[in-house]
Design an enzyme around this catalytic site. Structure first.
Site, mmCIF file in Angstrom:
data_model
loop_
_atom_site.group_PDB
_atom_site.id
_atom_site.type_symbol
_atom_site.label_atom_id
_atom_site.label_comp_id
_atom_site.label_asym_id
_atom_site.label_seq_id
_atom_site.Cartn_x
_atom_site.Cartn_y
_atom_site.Cartn_z
ATOM 1 N N LYS A 158 0.845 -1.186 0.000
ATOM 2 C CA LYS A 158 0.000 0.000 0.000
ATOM 3 C C LYS A 158 0.882 1.238 0.000
ATOM 4 C CE LYS A 158 -3.442 2.516 2.744
ATOM 5 N NZ LYS A 158 -4.252 2.542 3.990
ATOM 6 N N GLU A 205 -9.511 10.421 12.573
ATOM 7 C CA GLU A 205 -8.615 9.309 12.904
ATOM 8 C C GLU A 205 -7.799 9.604 14.155
ATOM 9 O OE1 GLU A 205 -5.970 5.944 10.672
ATOM 10 O OE2 GLU A 205 -6.997 7.510 9.553
#
Length: 418
Positions: free
Chosen positions: A171, A216
């Site tokens: 990723k 987050e």
């Protein structure tokens, strides 16, 4: 402590430090002490400085709530190669709200200063006398490109996908920026209030010109317990069909691409956190987090911290150093992803996607990831940032569209179209 009346009434100046969620948190003004550092040792240097501050402080704290007493607000550069000065700032006056109660903290370096509730209230009143007026949209307001054009970002994403497909990494997170040029100076306090009301499930932050509302939580430490919220996998609510309540669950939780991206992010965090814990729990499957602009796949993690050989549990800032950068904002493996970010983004992230939050004298603290935000470069120039996780199945046009959905909170709060 008095019953909690909320914090937004105290967010009235452009220089406020804020950490607000659902009406609770911290608002502060002034500066008593400051640390600034850069490079790979920025976290360790900040911790050494904070220990020195604690060792020399005389603290009276009958409240004994996390966030009360001596605290510092912080913002750290995303990259160890960044020229951005990571910082911890000890304010002069702090208003705190938590669990239905509120308190006022007065911090001074003047040994002759009166330290009393009346003195603290007088200092707070002085700050609140200088209120920033609300700002109406201006004809000169405009939003322009940042370092990369849309076409250049599409090319960067396509290159990133090729590197992932070649097996070099699992990723990669690629960001881009846009620049708001305002016809009249920003009213930062107004922007923060709008973000806090509209995105009440996020953590609205402001530290030294870094502002935003992040969904987050990198790490929260309270009474030897650590908590985190991991997000990866995004769906723009603006494109959702009407009358389909199961759309987000079906499209996000039913997507192998989104689930793969999320599993990389949660595995990254739990692997880095595990050495500091005696036990850890997280959702067996991610849940769909609904925000006004997007849906996310989210997982909450809770862990009990393990004392070291001296009987001390790690502080929130020590955990920040261990966890940053996570796969959610960098990629994995971290070294490979970091090198590709520098090669493909052509962007100085500065504090974007770095840790932002606060720490208190007991090591408690809350540190979010500086997302859905901007840097106030001047009263009329604001740089907004957004990024996307790139995996083998990523499509450049879809990732570009996702950045616009992530820009939307700040665009709307600034009074621009969006």
């Amino acid at each position: 402590m008095e019953p909690d009346t909320g914090l937004l009434d105290y967010v009235v100046r452009n220089d406020a430090y804020t950490w607000i969620r659902r009406g609770g948190g911290l608002v502060a003004y002034g500066e008593t002490a400051r640390f600034t550092g850069a490079g790979p040792g920025r976290f360790a240097d900040a911790q050494d400085w904070w220990r020195d501050q604690l060792a020399s402080a005389d603290v009276e704290n009958p409240v004994a709530q996390p966030g009360s007493g001596l605290i510092a607000f912080g913002s750290f550069a995303f990259s160890k190669t960044s020229e951005y000065g990571s910082r911890l700032i000890v304010p002069e006056i702090v208003v705190g709200c938590s669990d239905g109660y509120s308190w006022l903290t007065y911090i001074t370096s003047d040994p002759g200063a009166e330290v009393s509730p009346a003195a603290a209230e007088a200092v707070l009143a002085e700050y609140l006398d200088d209120v920033v007026p609300e700002r109406a949209p201006h004809a000169g307001d405009r939003l322009g490109p940042g370092v990369l054009s849309e076409d250049q970002y599409l090319a960067a994403v396509a290159a990133g996908v090729r590197h992932v497909q070649a097996g070099e990494l699992s990723k990669l997170v690629l960001a881009r920026d846009v620049v708001a040029e305002l016809g009249a100076p920003i009213a930062t306090a107004q922007v923060l209030r709008e973000l806090a009301v509209r995105y009440e499930d996020c953590w609205t932050y402001a530290v030294d010109g870094l502002i935003g509302s992040t969904p987050e939580m990198l790490i929260k430490v309270e009474n030897n317990t650590a908590r985190a919220r991991v997000l990866a996998g995004t769906l723009d609510r603006a494109i959702a069909p009407a009358g389909d309540p199961g759309y987000a669950q079906r499209v996000l939780a039913g997507s192998d691409k989104q689930l793969h991206e999320h599993s990389i992010a949660i595995d990254s965090l739990t692997r880095q956190l595990e050495p500091f814990t005696s036990s850890m729990t997280s959702h067996s499957e991610p849940f769909v987090l609904q925000l006004p602009n997007v849906w996310h796949l989210a997982s909450d993690v809770t862990a009990q911290l393990t004392p070291d050989s001296g009987g001390r549990v790690p502080t929130s800032l020590a955990l920040v150093e261990a966890l940053h950068p996570t796969a959610a904002v960098c990629g994995t493996p971290t070294t490979v992803a970091g090198a590709l970010i520098r090669k493909l983004e052509h962007l100085e992230r500065g504090p974007y996607a770095g840790p932002v939050g606060w720490i208190d004298a007991d090591g408690n603290g809350e540190w979010g990831i500086a997302l859905r935000g901007a840097v106030v470069e001047s009263p009329t120039r604001i740089r907004l940032y957004a990024g996307c996780g790139i995996v083998a199945g990523s499509q450049p046009q879809a990732e570009l569209a996702e950045t616009w959905s992530k820009f939307r909170p700040m665009i709307q709060a600034l009074g621009l179209a969006g």
